[in-house]
Structure formats: C-alpha cells, structure tokens
Design an enzyme around this catalytic site. Structure first.
Site, PDB file in Angstrom:
ATOM      1  N   CYS A 244     -11.297 -24.840  -5.495  1.00 50.14           N
ATOM      2  CA  CYS A 244     -12.008 -23.680  -6.048  1.00 50.14           C
ATOM      3  C   CYS A 244     -12.603 -24.062  -7.393  1.00 50.14           C
ATOM      4  O   CYS A 244     -13.548 -23.436  -7.853  1.00 50.14           O
ATOM      5  CB  CYS A 244     -11.094 -22.468  -6.147  1.00 50.14           C
ATOM      6  SG  CYS A 244      -9.615 -22.800  -7.064  1.00 50.14           S
TER       7      CYS A 244
ATOM      8  N   VAL B 259     -13.245 -12.678   1.701  1.00 51.65           N
ATOM      9  CA  VAL B 259     -11.955 -12.198   2.219  1.00 51.65           C
ATOM     10  C   VAL B 259     -11.165 -11.538   1.085  1.00 51.65           C
ATOM     11  O   VAL B 259     -10.517 -10.508   1.272  1.00 51.65           O
ATOM     12  CB  VAL B 259     -11.148 -13.340   2.882  1.00 51.65           C
ATOM     13  CG1 VAL B 259      -9.807 -12.826   3.392  1.00 51.65           C
ATOM     14  CG2 VAL B 259     -11.949 -13.957   4.029  1.00 51.65           C
TER      15      VAL B 259
ATOM     16  N   GLY C  55      -8.297 -17.567  -1.733  1.00 52.23           N
ATOM     17  CA  GLY C  55      -9.251 -17.789  -0.639  1.00 52.23           C
ATOM     18  C   GLY C  55     -10.650 -17.428  -1.096  1.00 52.23           C
ATOM     19  O   GLY C  55     -10.939 -17.415  -2.293  1.00 52.23           O
TER      20      GLY C  55
ATOM     21  N   GLU D 115      -7.222 -15.067  -6.493  1.00 56.45           N
ATOM     22  CA  GLU D 115      -7.740 -16.340  -7.004  1.00 56.45           C
ATOM     23  C   GLU D 115      -8.776 -16.795  -5.987  1.00 56.45           C
ATOM     24  O   GLU D 115      -8.450 -17.391  -4.973  1.00 56.45           O
ATOM     25  CB  GLU D 115      -6.571 -17.325  -7.148  1.00 56.45           C
ATOM     26  CG  GLU D 115      -6.837 -18.406  -8.145  1.00 56.45           C
ATOM     27  CD  GLU D 115      -7.298 -19.667  -7.487  1.00 56.45           C
ATOM     28  OE1 GLU D 115      -8.539 -19.874  -7.461  1.00 56.45           O
ATOM     29  OE2 GLU D 115      -6.458 -20.424  -6.995  1.00 56.45           O
TER      30      GLU D 115
ATOM     31  N   THR E 158      -1.805 -18.372   0.969  1.00 55.40           N
ATOM     32  CA  THR E 158      -2.444 -19.535   0.350  1.00 55.40           C
ATOM     33  C   THR E 158      -3.502 -20.146   1.270  1.00 55.40           C
ATOM     34  O   THR E 158      -3.500 -19.926   2.481  1.00 55.40           O
ATOM     35  CB  THR E 158      -1.401 -20.616  -0.010  1.00 55.40           C
ATOM     36  OG1 THR E 158      -0.620 -20.907   1.145  1.00 55.40           O
ATOM     37  CG2 THR E 158      -0.500 -20.161  -1.129  1.00 55.40           C
TER      38      THR E 158
ATOM     39  N   PHE F  38      -5.917 -23.591   2.623  1.00 48.54           N
ATOM     40  CA  PHE F  38      -5.628 -24.959   3.080  1.00 48.54           C
ATOM     41  C   PHE F  38      -5.794 -25.993   1.970  1.00 48.54           C
ATOM     42  O   PHE F  38      -5.210 -27.069   2.020  1.00 48.54           O
ATOM     43  CB  PHE F  38      -6.545 -25.332   4.256  1.00 48.54           C
ATOM     44  CG  PHE F  38      -7.951 -25.650   3.815  1.00 48.54           C
ATOM     45  CD1 PHE F  38      -8.294 -26.929   3.403  1.00 48.54           C
ATOM     46  CD2 PHE F  38      -8.937 -24.666   3.772  1.00 48.54           C
ATOM     47  CE1 PHE F  38      -9.577 -27.225   2.955  1.00 48.54           C
ATOM     48  CE2 PHE F  38     -10.222 -24.945   3.336  1.00 48.54           C
ATOM     49  CZ  PHE F  38     -10.538 -26.227   2.924  1.00 48.54           C
TER      50      PHE F  38
HETATM   51  C1  UN1 Z   1      -7.575 -24.359  -6.075  1.00 55.14           C
HETATM   52  O1  UN1 Z   1      -8.527 -25.079  -5.778  1.00 55.14           O
HETATM   53  O2  UN1 Z   1      -7.321 -23.311  -5.408  1.00 55.14           O
HETATM   54  O3  UN1 Z   1      -7.391 -27.060 -11.390  1.00 55.14           O
HETATM   55  C2  UN1 Z   1      -6.614 -24.669  -7.151  1.00 55.14           C
HETATM   56  C3  UN1 Z   1      -7.327 -27.610 -10.272  1.00 55.14           C
HETATM   57  C4  UN1 Z   1      -5.999 -27.587  -9.554  1.00 55.14           C
HETATM   58  C5  UN1 Z   1      -5.829 -26.304  -8.824  1.00 55.14           C
HETATM   59  C6  UN1 Z   1      -6.956 -25.893  -7.940  1.00 55.14           C
HETATM   60  N1  UN1 Z   1      -4.938 -27.757 -10.529  1.00 55.14           N
HETATM   61  O4  UN1 Z   1      -8.277 -28.177  -9.764  1.00 55.14           O
END
Ligand code: UN1
Length: 505
Positions: free
Chosen positions: A296, A244, A240, A262, A158, A160
């Site tokens: 993300c 990577v 990440g 992801e 996972t 940070f």
């Molecule tokens: C992430 O940034 O890796 O939808 C996950 C979202 C959160 C999850 C983000 N429930 O923004």
C-alpha cells in the site's frame, strides 16, 4: 518445500478454524488451495470455516474475553513476549513461507517476520504504559481522570500483500489492551494464517492463559460479510482496497461499531533540483519494485523538477534494467511474481491505458515467458490528472511526472483521493520543511530523503482521505483498541454541580 511445511507443522490439508491452540475442521466446508505464484502449483490447502464453526468461534472468544480482560495488562504483555520469542525461533521458516505463498523476495519475507517481532517487543513495553490523563476538577474535593478499558472482540481482516505483519500490528497491540482477536486472512495467503496461528498459540499453550487468538478462513465473501456486520465484533480492522474499505466502513458504521481502515495509497516521491540522486534512485526503485509493487506504500508516482527530468528518467531506466526477476526464494532475485494472473493483466491494462492517454511506456510491462505471474516492472511518462495515474494499480508500474515549482509538485502530490505515504528528496532545508508544513504533504506519512515504503513499527501507520484514516502499530495507536472512560470522584461532603449550576431542593 515439504520440509518447510513440516517444519511449520503444516500438512497437505489444514484446518482453517482455530480457537487458541484447538483446531476444528468442518468437512462439509470447501478447501482453499494455496497457490505458489512462482509456479502456479498448489502448495497445500486450508479448510474454510463453516457458519456453525463461526458461531462457535464467536461464543468461545466471548467467553475468553471475560477471562483475558481480567488479566493484568503487564501479564498480557508477558504472553506477547512469548509470542515474540516463538517468532524469533521461526523467523526464517515463516519468512520462507511468506515468500513461497506471496511471492515477495526472501529478504522481504524474513523482514515481514522481523516486523512481527518488532511489534511484539513494542507491545510488551506498551503493556505497562496504557496511560490515562488526570485533570484538575473545577469543583473542590473532586478528582478527575481518564482510564482505558479493553473493547472486547477485535476482528482483523488482512490482505495478501502483508500476510503476517499486519496481523501482528493489530493482534499484539489489541491483546495487551485486553482484547481477544479473531483473524480472517486473505484466502490468497491462507497458509501463512494457519502457520502464524500455530506458532503463536503453541507458545502460549502451557501458560494457563485464556485463548486470545482465533482464526477463521473464508474464500467467499459470505463469512467476511457476517464478520463485518456482527455487532459482537467491537472493532473491525480492515486492510485492503479503498473500494472494499468503503463498504466495510459503511457497514460497520451502520451498526455503530468501530472500524480501523488501512486502505489504498497513491504515493509520490518528489525529486527537486537539490536532490541527491545517489539516495533518490535506489529509494524510488525499492519503493516501486519492492514486493513487486504490491505494497500500500509502493511508490506509484515520481514528481521530478523539469531541470532534472532526463537525468532521473535515464537513471531509473538503467536501474530497472538491472532488476533480477525470478524465483523469490533465490537470494539473488530482486523481484518475484505478482500474486495472481489477474494482477499481471491489470498491469498490462494500465500500460495500455497510458498509451491510450497519449503517454509512453519507456520500459517494462512485458510478461515473462515462464510459468508463474511474472511481468517486467514498467515506467511511464505520464500526467498527474490522467485516470490511470489517479487510480492505484496494485503492481509495478511507475509514473514519471515533471514539475516547475515545489508548490506545483506538492499540489500534484496531494491531488489524488488517497493519502497514505509521501516523500521528498532534497538537500535544501527550506524545501524539506515546506513539504512537511501544514500546507505541505497531506499524507499520514511524509518522509525526507527516505522512500515511501518500509516504515518502522514505532510510528503510527496509516493515511488520510480515502486511505481511511486508521492508525496501526506504534506511537499511541493502541488507543484505537480501547474504550476511554472519564471518571470524576467526589471525596467531599457537598455536591457542587459543574458550571456553577444551582439546583437546591
Ligand atoms: C501494507 O502494504 O499494507 O511501510 C503495509 C511498509 C511496510 C508495511 C506496508 N512496513 O511498506
């Protein structure tokens, strides 16, 4: 702060290797210092996992799998129910630790623990719904069906930015599916990993169950690479960067393992001529500034119909002026620090790249004169095809881009290598449906009158193209954690062959 650590059973130095509730510490391995991004101070340390310990973890996990996979799925679901209950008890303390170590604001820290509780609840129900299809055989007196079996050891790496929730998405679902989990958290949030491991395994300690949750820590890439290349890890779930993730994907594929990726996003919100700005502006601000732009799913681009460009731009600059930046533990704060000094430099470099491309930074991008990794969130007027706009800067910089027609906006929204999240703000049904159609958004997530971030766990989460194609959390994402077996049973007295093939001796 010491009170918080005590409440979570953490000390100044914490063992980083866990087989269920049992911790080990190889004193020859180095320490990972957990740094508070708000102050730059060390909060506490976590011991790295040595190679010998890693081998022990894998051996113990394999032995556990033999037992855990035999337990009926609803009983495994009950174990996850206990985890959800324990997380409810520790919601505020664990949420505060997320804030302390990651720098996201208090409400987001607690929200992340809520996301763990939600997926635990979801997994409990799912444990009774690991459905396979039955189908009609083309042969008489034959029955066909598909059943789902656990994979074995599931490795989760996972990042940070979601130091606890993303583990829960993977671990809760993988566990009810009958797998044993080995987690390698980001070294930037190693304390969160230890805290979760303790809460979860303490909740299961007296239940007479095999160990299902293991933890390793490593702040070099060495152990991570062993983990990725290890054929005993049947599924490697990685969160990440695209760069990577590409290496992880290639290496796991080379050993014919399974991967769940992801990766990065370059998420856009389209604001058309019919958008309700009372919804759009707060959604854009939360999407771009929430978690200091380090999700993300962060909103990185706003594609604005040219008739409303000035209005949206001015409203955003006004809203950015009201963002209270500071200590994320203070309930009034809306934006905390970035995770480390290098992240601050990357946002500054992105602002420089905008200027070098002939664009304008219309607000933000300035370091705060205080300790910690603080920078004011930036807005730039930019063009979609600039290199800097095409790449994901993991911080609070937002690009405003005008468009003429909805087709142009959709084309621009899709003209990036990533494909995670997207949204349109419109009160016009035709535009919303055009955006959601097969030739609309090409992302894994497409929202209407909702921002790009803050997804609920009930839907499958993940994205297309260089985002990696994985799906986690809800819907039927559980299938990634199981292997499918097609079974045909002949209950007759003849042996007819499929496709009418004749093969008589
Ligand atoms: C992430 O940034 O890796 O939808 C996950 C979202 C959160 C999850 C983000 N429930 O923004």
């Amino acid at each position: 702060m010491n009170d918080l650590l005590r409440q979570l059973g953490l000390g100044a130095i914490n063992p980083g290797t866990w087989c269920g509730n049992e911790a080990t510490e190889d004193k020859t391995a180095g320490l990972i210092d957990s740094i508070n991004p708000t102050t730059g101070e060390v909060i506490a340390s976590v011991r790295n996992t040595s190679k010998a310990e890693y081998e022990r973890v894998i051996a113990r996990a394999e032995a556990s799998f033999a037992a855990w996979s035999r337990i009926p799925a609803p009983v495994r679901g009950n174990a996850v129910r206990l985890i959800g209950n324990a997380l409810r008890e520790h919601r505020d303390a664990l949420g505060a630790l997320v804030t302390l170590e990651n720098g996201k604001i208090r409400s987001e820290g607690v929200g992340e623990v809520q996301e763990m509780i939600d997926i635990a609840d979801f997994a409990v129900g799912q444990s009774r719904m690991l459905y396979g299809n039955t189908m009609h055989s083309e042969r008489p007196q034959h029955r066909m069906y598909e059943q789902w079996h656990p994979l074995g050891l599931v490795g989760t790496i996972t990042a940070f930015n979601f130091p606890v929730a993303v583990w829960a998405w993977n671990a809760c679902i993988a566990a009810i599916c009958g797998n044993v989990n080995i987690w390698k958290p980001s070294p930037k949030t190693a304390l969160c990993g230890v805290a979760v491991q303790k809460i979860v395994n303490a909740a299961l300690a007296n239940e007479n169950l095999p160990d299902a949750f293991f933890l390793i820590n490593d702040d070099s890439n060495e152990l991570a690479e062993m983990f990725v290349d290890d054929p005993r890890i049947r599924l490697l779930s990685f969160t990440g960067s695209c760069a990577v993730g590409r290496q992880v994907g290639t290496r796991v594929a080379a050993r014919m393992g399974r991967v769940l990726l992801e990766l990065g996003g370059n998420n856009a919100i389209i604001v058309d001529e019919f958008a309700n700005l009372d919804l759009a502006i707060p959604a854009i601000v939360f999407g771009s500034v929430g978690t200091a732009g380090q999700r993300c799913t962060t909103t990185r681009r706003v594609l604005i119909h040219q008739s409303r460009f000035a209005e949206v731009r001015n409203a955003l600059v006004r809203a950015y002026g009201q963002i209270r930046i500071g200590d994320p533990l203070d309930s009034r704060t809306l934006m905390g620090p970035l995770i480390d000094p290098a992240s601050v430099s990357r946002v500054e470099a992105a602002c420089d790249a905008v200027r070098a491309s002939g664009g304008e930074i219309i607000c933000g991008g300035e370091r705060l004169d205080r300790p910690g990794n603080f920078i004011t969130p930036a807005i730039a007027v930019a063009k979609n095809d600039w290199d800097i706009v095409q790449s994901e800067t993991f911080g609070p910089i937002l690009y405003l881009i005008p468009f003429d027609t909805l087709d142009d906006a959709i084309a621009m929204q899709n003209a990036v290598v990533q494909g995670l999240s997207s949204a349109i703000f419109t009160d016009r049904l035709q535009n919303a449906e055009r955006f959601l159609s097969a030739t609309g958004s090409d992302c894994g997530i497409a929202n209407v009158n909702i921002g790009t971030s803050g997804a609920e766990i009930g839907g499958a989460f993940g994205g297309e193209k260089e985002t990696g194609g994985g799906r986690e959390a809800g819907s039927d994402a559980w299938k990634a954690y199981m292997r499918r077996q097609t079974t045909t049973i002949n209950w007759g007295t003849d042996l007819p062959l499929a496709q009418g093939v004749n093969f008589t001796l």
